[in-house]
Design an enzyme around this catalytic site. Structure first.
Site, PDB file in Angstrom:
ATOM      1  N   CYS A   1       0.799  -1.230   0.000  1.00  0.00           N
ATOM      2  CA  CYS A   1       0.000   0.000   0.000  1.00  0.00           C
ATOM      3  C   CYS A   1       0.829   1.277   0.000  1.00  0.00           C
ATOM      4  O   CYS A   1       0.536   2.217  -0.731  1.00  0.00           O
ATOM      5  CB  CYS A   1      -0.985  -0.005   1.166  1.00  0.00           C
ATOM      6  SG  CYS A   1      -0.238   0.172   2.807  1.00  0.00           S
TER       7      CYS A   1
ATOM      8  N   HIS B   1      -2.775   1.269   6.715  1.00  0.00           N
ATOM      9  CA  HIS B   1      -3.010   1.303   5.269  1.00  0.00           C
ATOM     10  C   HIS B   1      -2.763   2.725   4.783  1.00  0.00           C
ATOM     11  O   HIS B   1      -3.139   3.695   5.447  1.00  0.00           O
ATOM     12  CB  HIS B   1      -4.436   0.868   4.935  1.00  0.00           C
ATOM     13  CG  HIS B   1      -4.721   0.853   3.466  1.00  0.00           C
ATOM     14  ND1 HIS B   1      -3.969   0.131   2.571  1.00  0.00           N
ATOM     15  CD2 HIS B   1      -5.661   1.505   2.721  1.00  0.00           C
ATOM     16  CE1 HIS B   1      -4.435   0.312   1.354  1.00  0.00           C
ATOM     17  NE2 HIS B   1      -5.462   1.150   1.419  1.00  0.00           N
TER      18      HIS B   1
ATOM     19  N   ASP C   1      -7.038   6.148  -3.517  1.00  0.00           N
ATOM     20  CA  ASP C   1      -6.339   4.944  -3.051  1.00  0.00           C
ATOM     21  C   ASP C   1      -5.959   4.068  -4.242  1.00  0.00           C
ATOM     22  O   ASP C   1      -6.813   3.417  -4.841  1.00  0.00           O
ATOM     23  CB  ASP C   1      -7.235   4.163  -2.083  1.00  0.00           C
ATOM     24  CG  ASP C   1      -6.482   3.063  -1.349  1.00  0.00           C
ATOM     25  OD1 ASP C   1      -5.354   2.737  -1.767  1.00  0.00           O
ATOM     26  OD2 ASP C   1      -7.015   2.531  -0.357  1.00  0.00           O
TER      27      ASP C   1
ATOM     28  N   ASP D   1     -16.776  -1.372  12.396  1.00  0.00           N
ATOM     29  CA  ASP D   1     -16.723  -1.985  13.719  1.00  0.00           C
ATOM     30  C   ASP D   1     -16.172  -3.405  13.581  1.00  0.00           C
ATOM     31  O   ASP D   1     -16.247  -4.016  12.515  1.00  0.00           O
ATOM     32  CB  ASP D   1     -18.118  -2.023  14.347  1.00  0.00           C
ATOM     33  CG  ASP D   1     -18.047  -2.088  15.869  1.00  0.00           C
ATOM     34  OD1 ASP D   1     -16.937  -1.935  16.416  1.00  0.00           O
ATOM     35  OD2 ASP D   1     -19.095  -2.293  16.503  1.00  0.00           O
TER      36      ASP D   1
ATOM     37  N   ARG E   1      -2.666  -6.498  20.821  1.00  0.00           N
ATOM     38  CA  ARG E   1      -1.771  -5.364  20.581  1.00  0.00           C
ATOM     39  C   ARG E   1      -0.703  -5.784  19.582  1.00  0.00           C
ATOM     40  O   ARG E   1      -0.162  -6.884  19.669  1.00  0.00           O
ATOM     41  CB  ARG E   1      -1.125  -4.886  21.881  1.00  0.00           C
ATOM     42  CG  ARG E   1      -0.199  -3.684  21.675  1.00  0.00           C
ATOM     43  CD  ARG E   1       0.081  -2.971  22.961  1.00  0.00           C
ATOM     44  NE  ARG E   1       1.011  -1.880  22.793  1.00  0.00           N
ATOM     45  CZ  ARG E   1       1.304  -0.993  23.730  1.00  0.00           C
ATOM     46  NH1 ARG E   1       0.719  -1.086  24.925  1.00  0.00           N
ATOM     47  NH2 ARG E   1       2.166  -0.021  23.514  1.00  0.00           N
TER      48      ARG E   1
END
Length: 686
Positions: free
Chosen positions: A277, A335, A358, A400, A579
């Site tokens: 990306c 990203h 993008d 979400d 994490r």
């Protein structure tokens, strides 16, 4: 009757016009102009000079393979008393005998590209035609009538003229700045960018229409988004995410766009291997800045890839918290895309300004792998009907995440996960400084605010509007010190019981290497213990992660995902915390030897200390920097580098441009990949 007016030669005043149009770096051998702005040229006539009373001068400007006035790709205009701003026009500045100095202007909405400028000189019934020369027309962020006009000189310099910058990687808790050489004014890059426009399928299908539509930065931004990837066309980069890059170059190894674009052109517009990306975004930034559109690279942390537009990423896990399978709908660690500044006359007022584009091939838009431009303000307002691709970008920053734990009988239970919030620390380089600017507020209202709820209601984001379940038990992953490549280190599951009840729980801790796009690798640390959580207590459970465990399976992203699953059997509840850890690479030290003067040789000494307990083999330094080197340079170090020793190399530089430049360095070896460094170098006049 006056004799025929004959042109001896035309001086396009390349250097002077280049300075006036902020294109001096592009104006070495050709005239490069920005639209909507005056420029000068000088005509030298044979025999006699121009006489306004008897001579008529008419100019022609054409672009594209089939120019026409209807398409805006052909213009004829005569010499007039004054230059008319915003249209094709010409007037006399000065005349000395046979020498005529002229001032011309182009429209602020003219198509960009290569133009041929011609002159028809007529005297009575006599007439002659001359080709005055060619020029390249670009967008003009300095012209108030141009769609890309930006009213801040500091921002124009950053987003159009600056050739180096930073791209942000790492993780949301450890943001890593990676230097990048955009190099939009380097030799051959402008020609390559124009070739990219001419290779796009819309041009090949209808050349006249495509050239006409190049007046619009919206159209060109969409074309560039599609052409930077090669999924539908002869685009620049082939994407790959499986960590197998043996037949090309690892995406992590690139340090600039120039080498990529040159490879694409030199190999007949064949795809360059490989991109991810940030590489797609950086190359798009180079192309768009080169064409004159103010552009910046943006990084979104915890970025959602939502394929079905339901604004929901669902993970299904087994009873130990392990994902049942890698899938295409994922949360990417980060990203990157670009934002370009332009008006949006096709949208409602207020949606001008920064537009997200993008170029990473993820989903098709109108049948092509491209995305945007979409108004950043429209994303913030939850206006998902906005062109182009608003639902996809909205999901990238707002989706979400739901985790389901599959039970032994095949049923699923929802797990509580407070640790993963999509769309955080959206970052870009600050204007005029080597610092990070957080622009999250341009995409999202503050979490929990009335405006946020209003946006979610408008976007029908029902999951975000639901009340969050509270259990009184919380868990988060904490880290210790020394999270550097080659070290052993501890991470901790910090658990708090904020209730008056004793809780009997089981904690499953697991560490696995992970790619930046969320694909998990092998396990590199586990812990499985039973816990008693006393009322109103806090516990911290360590997990030791050893270099010998992660060294062989770490990807070039240098990322490890730590997952904690807290199971309370009596309540049949699951609490998940995750994490991502970024392991810091060793520092590359850069010394500049010699006096930094224009057109005078310099030497850069680059070095790195081996932080590992093992020797390093196959070491190679790669350097580049706009204005410092004409091309990328690599130096191989043949001898192995023992543990704790320095690996060192010297590279010759020949700076051609005065001012501030960045020397960007990449180091690779058998055990350390894509170590980056940079140094600012100020070049003085000779």
């Amino acid at each position: 009757m006056a004799e025929e007016l004959l042109l001896e030669r035309c001086d396009l005043e390349i250097q002077a016009n280049g300075r006036d149009h902020h294109t001096a770096d592009l104006c070495q051998e050709k005239l490069v102009l920005r639209r909507g702005q005056r420029f000068r040229l000088t005509l030298y006539f044979e025999g006699r000079g121009y006489e306004a009373s008897v001579d008529s001068l008419t100019f022609g400007a054409v672009t594209g393979p089939d120019p026409s006035e209807e398409a805006g790709t052909k213009a004829r205009f005569s010499l007039s008393d004054n230059v008319e701003e915003g249209s094709w026009s010409a007037s006399v500045l000065d005349q000395q005998d046979n020498v005529l100095s002229l001032q011309l202007c182009t429209p602020a909405n003219a198509p960009i590209g290569l133009y041929r400028l011609s002159l028809e000189a007529s005297t009575g019934y006599q007439g002659s035609s001359f080709v005055l020369g060619h020029f390249i027309l670009l967008y003009n962020a300095w012209c108030p009538a141009d769609d890309v006009y930006l009213d801040s000189e500091e921002e124009r310099r950053e987003y159009v003229l600056t050739q180096q910058g930073f791209i942000y990687q790492g993780s949301v808790k450890f943001i890593k700045s990676v230097p990048w050489n955009f190099g939009q004014f380097e030799d051959g890059i402008l020609d390559t960018c124009l070739m990219l426009l001419d290779m796009n399928p819309k041009f090949l299908k209808n050349r006249s229409r495509d050239c006409s539509r190049r007046s619009s930065p919206i159209y060109v931004g969409r074309v560039v988004s599609a052409m930077v990837n090669c999924n539908d066309d002869q685009g620049v980069l082939l994407g790959r995410w499986d960590n197998n890059y043996g037949d090309g170059i690892s995406p992590m190894a690139w340090i600039g766009s120039v080498d990529i674009l040159r490879r694409w052109k030199e190999h007949g517009c064949q795809q360059v291997k490989y991109g991810q990306c940030w590489v797609f975004a950086a190359v798009a930034c180079t192309v768009l800045r080169c064409l004159g559109i103010p552009t910046r690279v943006v990084t979104n942390y915890n970025s959602a890839h939502d394929q079905n537009s339901n604004l929901l990423i669902e993970y299904f896990r087994n009873e130990f918290g392990e994902l049942e399978s890698n899938k295409s709908e994922m949360i990417w660690n980060f990203h990157c895309w670009v934002e370009s500044w332009m008006t949006r006359p096709d949208l409602q007022p207020g949606y001008e300004g920064w537009q997200a584009i993008d170029p990473t091939p993820q989903e098709k838009s109108e049948g092509t792998y491209c995305c945007g431009p979409v108004s950043v303000r429209a994303i913030k307002e939850g206006d998902l009907s906005t062109k182009y691709d608003a639902p996809f970008v909205f999901a990238e920053v707002n989706a979400d995440v739901v985790d389901w734990i599959r039970q032994e009988d095949g049923s699923v239970l929802k797990s509580i996960n407070r640790s993963l919030v999509v769309g955080q620390k959206i970052s870009t380089k600050s204007v005029g400084r080597d610092d990070r600017e957080d622009i999250t507020h341009t995409y999202k209202y503050p979490e929990g605010s009335p405006e946020e709820r209003e946006v979610f209601t408008k976007a029908n984001h029902l999951n975000k509007l639901a009340e969050k379940e509270e259990t009184g038990v919380a868990m988060r992953i904490r880290v210790g010190d020394s999270m550097s490549m080659g070290n052993d280190f501890d991470v901790f599951a910090h658990i708090g019981n904020d209730t008056s009840e004793t809780r009997e729980c089981r904690l499953l801790l697991c560490a696995r290497t992970v790619s930046y796009n969320g694909v998990l690798g092998p396990e590199c640390g586990t812990e499985d213990i039973n816990l008693t959580l006393d009322p109103y207590s806090e516990n911290s459970i360590p997990l030791r992660i050893l270099y010998e465990k992660y060294s062989g399976c770490l990807t070039e992203s240098n990322l490890i995902k730590v997952r904690g699953l807290l199971i309370e059997p009596a309540a049949n509840s699951y609490l998940l915390a995750e994490r991502d850890l970024y392991l810091e690479n060793p520092e590359i030290k850069i010394r500049v030897l010699g006096e930094p003067k224009q057109n005078r040789k310099l030497v850069a000494e680059v070095s790195l200390k081996n932080p590992l307990s093992d020797p390093l083999y196959d070491c190679i330094f790669t350097v580049e920097g706009a204005g410092l080197t004409k091309e990328q340079k690599s130096v191989e170090v043949s001898d192995p580098v023992p543990a704790g020793d320095l690996v060192k190399a010297r590279v010759d530089l020949f700076p051609t441009d005065i001012g501030l430049h960045k020397l960007v360095v990449n180091f690779q070896c058998d055990k350390l990949k894509s170590v980056k460094g940079y140094r600012n170098v100020i070049i003085g006049p000779a």
